[in-house]
Write a protein that holds these residues in place. Structure first.
Motif, PDB file in Angstrom:
ATOM      1  N   VAL A 147       1.001  -1.225   0.111  1.00 60.56           N
ATOM      2  CA  VAL A 147       0.004   0.050  -0.027  1.00 60.56           C
ATOM      3  C   VAL A 147       0.888   1.162  -0.027  1.00 60.56           C
ATOM      4  O   VAL A 147       0.788   2.115  -0.687  1.00 60.56           O
ATOM      5  CB  VAL A 147      -0.955  -0.063   1.209  1.00 60.56           C
ATOM      6  CG1 VAL A 147      -1.496   1.286   1.597  1.00 60.56           C
ATOM      7  CG2 VAL A 147      -2.132  -1.104   1.095  1.00 60.56           C
ATOM      8  N   TYR A 148       1.985   1.449   0.858  1.00 55.60           N
ATOM      9  CA  TYR A 148       2.724   2.216   1.003  1.00 55.60           C
ATOM     10  C   TYR A 148       3.495   2.812  -0.518  1.00 55.60           C
ATOM     11  O   TYR A 148       3.680   3.963  -0.849  1.00 55.60           O
ATOM     12  CB  TYR A 148       3.708   2.563   2.196  1.00 55.60           C
ATOM     13  CG  TYR A 148       3.005   2.987   3.400  1.00 55.60           C
ATOM     14  CD1 TYR A 148       3.225   4.185   3.907  1.00 55.60           C
ATOM     15  CD2 TYR A 148       1.858   2.503   3.818  1.00 55.60           C
ATOM     16  CE1 TYR A 148       2.498   4.887   4.830  1.00 55.60           C
ATOM     17  CE2 TYR A 148       0.851   3.255   4.898  1.00 55.60           C
ATOM     18  CZ  TYR A 148       1.378   4.412   5.224  1.00 55.60           C
ATOM     19  OH  TYR A 148       0.423   4.966   6.359  1.00 55.60           O
ATOM     20  N   LEU A 149       4.082   1.416  -0.864  1.00 54.64           N
ATOM     21  CA  LEU A 149       4.786   1.646  -2.250  1.00 54.64           C
ATOM     22  C   LEU A 149       3.970   2.351  -3.227  1.00 54.64           C
ATOM     23  O   LEU A 149       4.255   3.217  -3.977  1.00 54.64           O
ATOM     24  CB  LEU A 149       5.255   0.371  -2.578  1.00 54.64           C
ATOM     25  CG  LEU A 149       6.071   0.573  -4.044  1.00 54.64           C
ATOM     26  CD1 LEU A 149       7.309   1.344  -3.969  1.00 54.64           C
ATOM     27  CD2 LEU A 149       6.390  -0.892  -4.519  1.00 54.64           C
ATOM     28  N   ASP A 150       2.669   1.924  -3.259  1.00 57.66           N
ATOM     29  CA  ASP A 150       1.561   2.319  -4.381  1.00 57.66           C
ATOM     30  C   ASP A 150       1.319   3.694  -4.185  1.00 57.66           C
ATOM     31  O   ASP A 150       1.480   4.467  -5.154  1.00 57.66           O
ATOM     32  CB  ASP A 150       0.540   1.357  -4.469  1.00 57.66           C
ATOM     33  CG  ASP A 150       0.546   0.260  -5.448  1.00 57.66           C
ATOM     34  OD1 ASP A 150       1.830  -0.105  -5.537  1.00 57.66           O
ATOM     35  OD2 ASP A 150      -0.493  -0.512  -5.481  1.00 57.66           O
ATOM     36  N   TRP A 151       0.907   3.946  -3.031  1.00 55.41           N
ATOM     37  CA  TRP A 151       0.565   5.459  -2.878  1.00 55.41           C
ATOM     38  C   TRP A 151       1.657   6.662  -2.974  1.00 55.41           C
ATOM     39  O   TRP A 151       1.484   7.608  -3.540  1.00 55.41           O
ATOM     40  CB  TRP A 151      -0.216   5.873  -1.536  1.00 55.41           C
ATOM     41  CG  TRP A 151       0.712   5.777  -0.340  1.00 55.41           C
ATOM     42  CD1 TRP A 151       0.673   5.145   0.746  1.00 55.41           C
ATOM     43  CD2 TRP A 151       1.410   7.165   0.229  1.00 55.41           C
ATOM     44  NE1 TRP A 151       1.644   5.695   1.590  1.00 55.41           N
ATOM     45  CE2 TRP A 151       1.909   6.865   1.352  1.00 55.41           C
ATOM     46  CE3 TRP A 151       1.645   8.496  -0.518  1.00 55.41           C
ATOM     47  CZ2 TRP A 151       2.674   7.741   2.124  1.00 55.41           C
ATOM     48  CZ3 TRP A 151       2.718   9.210   0.099  1.00 55.41           C
ATOM     49  CH2 TRP A 151       2.997   9.001   1.358  1.00 55.41           C
ATOM     50  N   ALA A 152       2.957   6.074  -2.515  1.00 52.80           N
ATOM     51  CA  ALA A 152       4.191   7.075  -2.492  1.00 52.80           C
ATOM     52  C   ALA A 152       4.596   7.050  -4.231  1.00 52.80           C
ATOM     53  O   ALA A 152       4.979   8.234  -4.466  1.00 52.80           O
ATOM     54  CB  ALA A 152       5.072   6.643  -1.764  1.00 52.80           C
ATOM     55  N   THR A 153       4.581   6.039  -4.612  1.00 55.50           N
ATOM     56  CA  THR A 153       4.865   5.834  -6.173  1.00 55.50           C
ATOM     57  C   THR A 153       4.085   6.802  -7.052  1.00 55.50           C
ATOM     58  O   THR A 153       4.527   7.553  -8.055  1.00 55.50           O
ATOM     59  CB  THR A 153       4.966   4.521  -6.749  1.00 55.50           C
ATOM     60  OG1 THR A 153       6.054   3.675  -5.809  1.00 55.50           O
ATOM     61  CG2 THR A 153       5.562   4.583  -8.122  1.00 55.50           C
ATOM     62  N   SER A 154       2.728   6.963  -6.567  1.00 53.45           N
ATOM     63  CA  SER A 154       1.768   7.820  -7.408  1.00 53.45           C
ATOM     64  C   SER A 154       2.125   9.378  -7.325  1.00 53.45           C
ATOM     65  O   SER A 154       1.686  10.004  -8.400  1.00 53.45           O
ATOM     66  CB  SER A 154       0.389   7.454  -6.952  1.00 53.45           C
ATOM     67  OG  SER A 154       0.096   7.988  -5.924  1.00 53.45           O
ATOM     68  N   VAL A 155       3.091   9.757  -6.387  1.00 49.33           N
ATOM     69  CA  VAL A 155       3.164  11.334  -6.225  1.00 49.33           C
ATOM     70  C   VAL A 155       4.782  11.236  -6.071  1.00 49.33           C
ATOM     71  O   VAL A 155       5.140  12.409  -5.693  1.00 49.33           O
ATOM     72  CB  VAL A 155       2.487  11.692  -4.911  1.00 49.33           C
ATOM     73  CG1 VAL A 155       1.140  11.652  -5.308  1.00 49.33           C
ATOM     74  CG2 VAL A 155       2.779  10.999  -3.743  1.00 49.33           C
ATOM     75  N   MET A 156       5.501  10.568  -6.508  1.00 47.49           N
ATOM     76  CA  MET A 156       7.163  10.717  -5.935  1.00 47.49           C
ATOM     77  C   MET A 156       7.600  11.807  -7.098  1.00 47.49           C
ATOM     78  O   MET A 156       8.692  12.245  -6.901  1.00 47.49           O
ATOM     79  CB  MET A 156       7.653   9.284  -6.620  1.00 47.49           C
ATOM     80  CG  MET A 156       7.544   8.914  -7.984  1.00 47.49           C
ATOM     81  SD  MET A 156       8.365   7.117  -8.103  1.00 47.49           S
ATOM     82  CE  MET A 156      10.158   7.748  -8.038  1.00 47.49           C
ATOM     83  N   ASN A 174      11.561   4.895  -2.704  1.00 49.02           N
ATOM     84  CA  ASN A 174      12.941   4.777  -3.257  1.00 49.02           C
ATOM     85  C   ASN A 174      13.393   3.459  -3.692  1.00 49.02           C
ATOM     86  O   ASN A 174      12.561   2.663  -3.626  1.00 49.02           O
ATOM     87  CB  ASN A 174      14.040   5.099  -2.224  1.00 49.02           C
ATOM     88  CG  ASN A 174      13.828   4.405  -1.173  1.00 49.02           C
ATOM     89  OD1 ASN A 174      14.483   3.047  -1.323  1.00 49.02           O
ATOM     90  ND2 ASN A 174      13.291   4.648   0.059  1.00 49.02           N
ATOM     91  N   PRO A 175      14.247   3.425  -4.638  1.00 45.30           N
ATOM     92  CA  PRO A 175      14.669   2.099  -5.249  1.00 45.30           C
ATOM     93  C   PRO A 175      14.632   0.750  -4.375  1.00 45.30           C
ATOM     94  O   PRO A 175      14.405  -0.189  -4.629  1.00 45.30           O
ATOM     95  CB  PRO A 175      15.787   2.217  -6.038  1.00 45.30           C
ATOM     96  CG  PRO A 175      15.552   3.551  -6.470  1.00 45.30           C
ATOM     97  CD  PRO A 175      15.059   4.333  -5.128  1.00 45.30           C
ATOM     98  N   ASP A 176      15.534   1.044  -3.250  1.00 42.38           N
ATOM     99  CA  ASP A 176      15.678  -0.100  -2.073  1.00 42.38           C
ATOM    100  C   ASP A 176      14.350  -0.347  -1.510  1.00 42.38           C
ATOM    101  O   ASP A 176      14.037  -1.661  -1.527  1.00 42.38           O
ATOM    102  CB  ASP A 176      16.440   0.507  -1.133  1.00 42.38           C
ATOM    103  CG  ASP A 176      17.826   0.742  -1.515  1.00 42.38           C
ATOM    104  OD1 ASP A 176      18.317   0.145  -2.426  1.00 42.38           O
ATOM    105  OD2 ASP A 176      18.752   1.437  -0.883  1.00 42.38           O
ATOM    106  N   PHE A 177      13.280   0.642  -1.475  1.00 46.40           N
ATOM    107  CA  PHE A 177      12.044   0.198  -0.631  1.00 46.40           C
ATOM    108  C   PHE A 177      11.327  -0.763  -1.857  1.00 46.40           C
ATOM    109  O   PHE A 177      10.667  -1.748  -1.420  1.00 46.40           O
ATOM    110  CB  PHE A 177      11.285   1.220  -0.079  1.00 46.40           C
ATOM    111  CG  PHE A 177      10.108   0.836   0.410  1.00 46.40           C
ATOM    112  CD1 PHE A 177      10.090   0.497   1.560  1.00 46.40           C
ATOM    113  CD2 PHE A 177       8.722   1.355  -0.286  1.00 46.40           C
ATOM    114  CE1 PHE A 177       8.770   0.036   2.249  1.00 46.40           C
ATOM    115  CE2 PHE A 177       7.635   1.197   0.374  1.00 46.40           C
ATOM    116  CZ  PHE A 177       7.672   0.399   1.552  1.00 46.40           C
ATOM    117  N   ARG A 178      11.344  -0.072  -2.934  1.00 48.05           N
ATOM    118  CA  ARG A 178      10.606  -0.944  -4.004  1.00 48.05           C
ATOM    119  C   ARG A 178      11.055  -2.362  -4.206  1.00 48.05           C
ATOM    120  O   ARG A 178      10.513  -3.064  -4.370  1.00 48.05           O
ATOM    121  CB  ARG A 178      10.814  -0.122  -5.440  1.00 48.05           C
ATOM    122  CG  ARG A 178      10.113  -0.894  -6.660  1.00 48.05           C
ATOM    123  CD  ARG A 178      10.284  -0.256  -7.717  1.00 48.05           C
ATOM    124  NE  ARG A 178       9.783   1.287  -8.194  1.00 48.05           N
ATOM    125  CZ  ARG A 178       8.386   0.959  -8.341  1.00 48.05           C
ATOM    126  NH1 ARG A 178       7.657  -0.063  -8.878  1.00 48.05           N
ATOM    127  NH2 ARG A 178       7.849   2.136  -8.277  1.00 48.05           N
TER     128      ARG A 178
END
Length: 223
Positions: A147-156, A174-178
């Motif tokens: 969930v957090y990867l998706d929402w953060a990626t949408s506004v990165m 960031n790439p490490d979290f992804r």
């Protein structure tokens, strides 16, 4: 998305995500993401969100400890150990810096009033951790981090001036979290076919309930 019951060949995690709709998409597409990126989130809302989210830290670390204890392979245990170190160092420091910058007194974040959705989130993390089994632990981790990867990626691509907004996005985009989240998803996809029918039902239930809590947690911040 195609219903899991009609697509047995579909990846296990996509079946679970389909079962968790509309809550999963409501969480990843919540107004919270855009309000943080635009720095238009009301101060009281972000303050409430941040304090409640920080209350997860001990519970989340225990969940990671359970992942380390139950993961069947050494390589997986190492990944969880590395992620645990990042959470308890860099992410914890982010919270402390943000509390100071936003003028949130120590008494407020050390001994917060735990709101209802937050308490239910603590409970579901504890439920998974106490199970002593890898599948429930991994399931809750997949939902929370996906969930957090998706929402953060949408506004990165939007970088607010205030570090407490900009860094909260970057921590989860960031790439490490992804890489870590994609690995978690692959782990659950690998594990799915090995589970019994009862275990798969348990995992589905946990995935659905955790997704609903993610969506409700953002709603709760807005009061």
């Amino acid at each position: 998305m195609t219903d899991a019951a009609t697509a047995p060949e579909q990846r296990f995690t996509l079946q679970l995500r389909a079962a968790a709709e509309p809550d999963f998409s409501a969480a990843t597409g919540h107004r919270f993401a855009r309000d943080v990126a635009d720095a238009t989130i009301p101060p009281a809302v972000f303050r409430r969100y941040l304090v409640q989210d920080y209350s997860f830290l001990d519970h989340f670390v225990r969940l990671l400890d359970a992942a380390i204890a139950t993961a069947p392979e050494e390589a997986a245990r190492r990944r969880y150990t590395d992620f645990r170190a990042a959470v308890t160092s860099g992410e914890n420091t982010y919270f402390l810096r943000s509390f100071a910058a936003l003028g949130i007194p120590e008494t407020e974040w050390r001994e917060p009033e735990i709101l209802p959705v937050t308490r239910r989130f603590h409970e579901i993390m504890g439920e998974a951790a106490r199970s002593g089994r890898y599948a429930p632990v991994l399931t809750v981790l997949v939902v929370t981090e996906w969930v957090y990867l998706d929402w953060a990626t949408s506004v990165m691509d939007t970088v607010p001036d205030q570090f407490w907004f900009a860094e909260w996005i970057d921590i989860h985009a960031n790439p490490d979290f992804r890489s870590f989240v994609e690995w978690l998803i692959a782990e659950l996809d690998r594990l799915g076919p090995t589970l019994s029918d009862a275990e798969r039902a348990e995992v589905r239930d946990l995935f659905v309930r955790t997704s609903a809590l993610e969506q409700a947690f953002f709603d709760q911040a807005y009061g």
